[in-house]
Structure formats: C-alpha cells, structure tokens
Design a protein around this motif. Structure first.
Motif, PDB file in Angstrom:
ATOM      1  N   LEU A  87       3.621   4.428   1.471  1.00 16.21           N
ATOM      2  CA  LEU A  87       3.519   5.381   2.585  1.00 16.21           C
ATOM      3  C   LEU A  87       3.978   6.769   2.141  1.00 16.21           C
ATOM      4  N   ALA A  96      -0.126   6.669  -2.694  1.00 17.12           N
ATOM      5  CA  ALA A  96       0.073   6.200  -1.326  1.00 17.12           C
ATOM      6  C   ALA A  96      -1.271   5.956  -0.652  1.00 17.12           C
ATOM      7  N   SER A  97      -1.345   4.879   0.128  1.00 17.67           N
ATOM      8  CA  SER A  97      -2.558   4.571   0.882  1.00 17.67           C
ATOM      9  C   SER A  97      -2.371   4.765   2.383  1.00 17.67           C
ATOM     10  N   ASN A  98      -1.118   4.962   2.809  1.00 15.17           N
ATOM     11  CA  ASN A  98      -0.817   5.225   4.218  1.00 15.17           C
ATOM     12  C   ASN A  98      -0.199   6.607   4.347  1.00 15.17           C
ATOM     13  N   PHE A  99      -0.570   7.321   5.416  1.00 11.18           N
ATOM     14  CA  PHE A  99      -0.124   8.704   5.565  1.00 11.18           C
ATOM     15  C   PHE A  99       0.334   8.952   7.004  1.00 11.18           C
ATOM     16  N   THR A 137       0.779  -1.237   0.000  1.00  6.42           N
ATOM     17  CA  THR A 137       0.000   0.000   0.000  1.00  6.42           C
ATOM     18  C   THR A 137       0.810   1.286   0.000  1.00  6.42           C
ATOM     19  N   ARG A 195      -7.233   2.729  10.941  1.00  2.00           N
ATOM     20  CA  ARG A 195      -8.408   2.959  10.094  1.00  2.00           C
ATOM     21  C   ARG A 195      -9.031   4.330  10.316  1.00  2.00           C
ATOM     22  N   LEU A 235      -2.766   7.481   9.291  1.00  2.18           N
ATOM     23  CA  LEU A 235      -3.973   6.905   8.701  1.00  2.18           C
ATOM     24  C   LEU A 235      -3.554   5.957   7.588  1.00  2.18           C
ATOM     25  N   GLY A 236      -4.242   4.822   7.486  1.00  3.64           N
ATOM     26  CA  GLY A 236      -3.991   3.893   6.403  1.00  3.64           C
ATOM     27  C   GLY A 236      -4.089   2.456   6.854  1.00  3.64           C
ATOM     28  N   PRO A 237      -4.236   1.534   5.921  1.00  2.67           N
ATOM     29  CA  PRO A 237      -4.407   0.117   6.285  1.00  2.67           C
ATOM     30  C   PRO A 237      -3.225  -0.470   7.045  1.00  2.67           C
ATOM     31  N   LEU A 248      -6.455  12.718   4.449  1.00  2.00           N
ATOM     32  CA  LEU A 248      -6.838  11.980   5.656  1.00  2.00           C
ATOM     33  C   LEU A 248      -8.347  11.886   5.837  1.00  2.00           C
TER      34      LEU A 248
END
Length: 520
Positions: free
Chosen positions: A42, A209-212, A40, A257, A251-253, A230
């Motif tokens: 970052l 990116a899926s995570n922050f 995912t 969540r 935030l992110g998988p 976010l």
C-alpha cells in the motif's frame, strides 16, 4: 464481495472481510482486505495536514488484533499505540547490530513494535531504519509470519535524490526499503509507505505498491503522478486539490477496482503532535505582560556563558597543529592508563567477546576492513580497553584469527606459533583462509568447503577459494590431495597436521544450492 454502482454505473468493490477504514461518498463502509494487502502492499500520499498519519493510525488500530505490525516512526507519533494495543516501543538509540538482532527476535516472537526515531538527525534515522528493516527481512524462513510494516514519511528513507545525506546512508536505507517493497511478499512482509510528496519518493519503491490512497495535494507534478498511478485522466487530477483533510481516493485489489473517494473513520489513540487549532490569546493587560517578559523569573533557563556569546579569535595553523598533537598525546596517555588497569586475562576475554560479536553479523566477511576496524574501535571504547583499539597490526592479526575460529590462547601453543609465523609471509587477506585450514588440520576436522574458504577471504566465489588453495600449494605452504571419492585433504608439512577428507561433493552441492536459494 459487494459491488454497488454509482449514478454513472461504475461499480465499486467493497470487501466483505478485513477492516473498515471509513465510509464512501454514499455512507457505506469502505473496507480494506488484509489478506489481499499482504500480497500487494500500500502507498499513501498527501500533503502535510491531509490526514496521512490519521489514516495510518486508523489502519493500525483496526488491524492490531489480526496481524503483527512494525511501525517506522520518525516523529514519535505512534508510540501511543503501546498502552492501548500492547505494541513494544523500540528506542533506536542503539548499535546497528543490536537493532538487527532485536528485529530478528521480533519476527520469531511475533511481537508488534514501534521503532521510535524521534530526536535523531536524518542520516542517523536512515541508518537505524536500514538496520531494523534488514533484520526483519533477513529472519530465518521459519519466522516468515504475516507482518504489516508501516513506514511514515517514507521519502526520508527512500529519497528520490541524494540531498545532503551521505551516499552510504542513502544506499543502505534505500536498499532496505527496496527489499521491503520488492522482495518482502515472499517473507510475509506487507509494506505500507506514507509520503508527503510522490516526487520526493524513489520511483522503484513507489512502483511496487498495488494499492493506493491518495490525499490532498497541490503541486502539478504530484497531482500528475497520482493520477497516473490511479489510471485517471490528467484533467481529473485537479480533483486532488478539492479533497478535505481525512479524505482519500482509494484504488487497488485490497480496496476498490475503480477510484473511490472515502472518508477515514475515527481513531481511539492520539499522536503527540495533533492538528494545530486556534486558541484565544490571554487577556492579560499590557502592563502585566511587560512585567512577565522583562522581569526575571525563577523558572528562566540558565543564561549562556560569556564565552559562548563572544566570537572566538581565529587560530593559526601552527596553533591548531599543536592543539591536535596535544589532544592526541592526552588521549593516548588516557587510553594507556585504562589498558594498564586491566589484567591480561580479562583483556583477552574481552577482545575475544568483541571479535565474536563483530564476526557474528551475517555480512561481516564481506565488509571492508576499515569499516570493521571502526566498529572494533567503538566496542573497545565502550568497554574501556584503552590503547589496544589504536593498534592496527594487532587488529588485523586478531581479525584473521577470529575469522579462522582460532582464539588467542590457542595461538600460544608451540605448533600454532610455528603456523602463525608461516602465515605472516602470506598477504594479509589470505591469512584468514590459511589459518582456517590450519585449525581444521590441527583438530583433524574435515577440510572446509569452497564456500567457507571463500567467505573467510571475503568473497562469494567458490572458484576464488580453489585459486587460493592452488596459490598456497604452489608457494609450498600447504599440500592438497584428493582421495578416491573426490574428497579434498590438506596437509601442513611443517607441523605434521592433516585435515580429514572434506564433505562429499554431493553434500557440498546441496549446501551450495541451499545458499543460492536463501540469497534468491
């Protein structure tokens, strides 16, 4: 997984595997799931002094023994990981081809590395990072092991605008960063990018990116983009101004969540440039300070030469032309002297080596000829081959021979001399295809496939290769035939050479499908 709830009933997800980044507001461990991160990616954002480098260092230290790592380090801050965790420091002061080859070996041997870009100007840093990332990205499928690729100051390598950087360097760097973030997952690459300002980072790179992890920021445009990423309301964006150094909203998988404020934990290693701290001024009396400042010291650097301090006089156009012509004549005479000092056999061997290295690059067939010529000149200067680097006609001929796999020694044969004389009547861009066919015919090897001929022409289109064969046959240079199995045979009437039948069409179709799959 654990799901503790805060006073408002909002559940925060804490991973029961992975690494510990720090603690949340309740003092509970804030974890990052490495396996989820590999799928995912970052994004870390925060103004200067917010603790981005500290966060990256914590993440890299905690995961050093669990997954392979590569760090793009523009300031030389992460080279200190080498002594403690065994990272290999790669000095970026190399040719693009060398960096790509090193990156390829890194993937095969699963070594963790730091690409040290310290001391290079911005454009050179972009070119070096692009070559290194492309080398990692283009590794063979059997080397697609899981790998974290951390890029500090990512806005330098994926800028939202051009600025003062050349368009060529910007495109190369942005393309490499886009490949990392958009297509790297299938190759086992997990991009971790850190930037001071989201507004300066290319949107197509940040969007993947899926995570922050969002740190302290003050500008409205950056706070708005951070809150959008976010999923926070605009009125909540002001909270980013209240974050202390080392605090981030996660935030992110792979993290949480729901937005979760965390405090990054301590690190073991230290960067070269730490956080500035106030130091007491020296208590030296004013008179002693005056002596230290105004009196010469043995440790003083050498003063500038007078010529460096005097403004130069303007040079007229005529004088400038004479200077250029004189410099050119001097360089030509020096190059000629260097070439005369090398015997013919050594020179040919050196040239064969240079062309083999240039043409070994995966995209060499599709690079513009002037760009290849500049690369050739550079190699000749490094090997001190002299004036041969200035002969464009000789270069084009040798390039055509190299693309066809024909050495200069083979060209001395009588039959080859006749073939080469015929090839000179063709346009320069077709000579490589003609000579490749001649080599196969002279060795009675199978006729090259459409893909191989198109590559020698500098094209990705097999239909263009078939058009070339038709053109050369219509002009009387070759004779094309097809046997009962549909396999192509090419003959050279002047010398009596003839290729063996080409590979069956089914095999060619499999090769074409494999090539398309690799490109996808």
């Amino acid at each position: 997984m654990l799901a503790p709830a805060n006073a408002k009933g909002i559940a925060f997800i804490l991973m029961d595997s992975g690494i510990v980044l720090g603690t949340d507001e309740k003092g509970l461990p804030a974890r990052l799931d490495l396996e989820e991160l590999l799928s995912t990616r970052l994004l870390v954002q925060g103004n200067s002094g917010s603790g981005k480098s500290h966060l990256l260092r914590r993440l890299l230290e905690q995961s050093a023994g669990l997954v392979q790592q590569a760090i793009i380090d523009p300031e030389g801050d992460f080279v200190t990981l080498a002594e403690r965790y065994g990272h290999i420091v790669v000095d970026a002061n190399r040719t693009p081809n060398d960096l790509a080859k090193i990156a390829n070996r890194i993937r095969h041997h699963r070594a963790s590395v730091v690409l040290d870009l310290e001391g290079l100007d911005a454009e050179v840093q972009m070119r070096c990072a692009a070559a290194f990332l492309n080398g990692i990205f283009d590794a063979d499928r059997e080397a697609w092991y899981p790998m974290l690729v951390a890029v500090d100051e990512a806005q330098l390598f994926a800028p939202a605008g051009g600025g003062e950087i050349s368009e060529e360097a910007r495109r190369a760097s942005l393309g490499a960063m886009t490949n990392l973030m958009c297509r790297g997952r299938k190759r086992g690459l997990a991009g971790i990018i850190a930037t001071q300002r989201l507004a300066k980072l290319a949107k197509n790179v940040a969007a993947e990116a899926s995570n922050f992890l969002m740190g302290r920021t003050f500008l409205d445009i950056d706070m708005a983009r951070a809150s959008d990423l976010l999923g926070m309301e605009r009125r909540q964006a002001e909270a980013f101004r209240d974050l202390a150094p080392g605090q981030f909203v996660a935030l992110g998988p792979a993290l949480s969540r729901r937005p979760l404020r965390i405090k990054i934990g301590d690190v073991v290693t230290r960067g070269r440039s730490g956080r500035p701290e106030l130091l007491p001024l020296p208590e030296t009396p004013r008179e002693d300070l005056e002596d230290l400042i105004f009196q010469p010291s043995p440790n003083d650097p050498e003063p500038a030469m007078p010529s460096q301090m005097v403004m130069p006089m303007r040079t007229t156009t005529d004088e400038l032309i004479v200077q250029v012509e004189t410099a050119g004549a001097t360089a030509a005479s020096e190059a000629k002297a260097e070439a005369q000092a090398i015997d013919a056999e050594t020179l040919e061997a050196a040239l064969d080596e240079i062309f083999a290295e240039i043409l070994s690059e995966p995209e060499a067939a599709f690079r513009p000829e002037p760009v290849i010529y500049q690369d050739f000149q550079f190699h000749c200067r490094v090997k001190k081959l002299g004036a041969v680097a200035q002969d464009m006609a000789t270069f084009r001929r040798r390039l055509a021979l190299g693309r066809a796999g024909v050495s200069a020694r083979d060209a001395d044969d009588a039959s080859w001399s006749q073939v080469l004389a015929v090839s000179e009547n063709l346009p320069v861009e077709m000579q490589g295809v003609f000579l490749m066919l001649a080599r196969s015919a002279g060795e009675e090897a199978p006729c090259p496939s459409d893909e191989s001929l198109a590559r020698a022409y500098g094209s990705h289109s097999p239909s263009r290769a078939r058009w070339l064969l038709t053109y050369m046959e219509n002009q009387g240079y070759i004779l094309c035939e097809t046997d009962f199995r549909g396999q192509r045979v090419v003959s050279f009437p002047g010398v009596g050479w003839r290729t063996a039948p080409s590979a069956p069409k089914a095999a060619q179709g499999q090769a074409r499908a494999s090539l398309q799959k690799r490109r996808a």
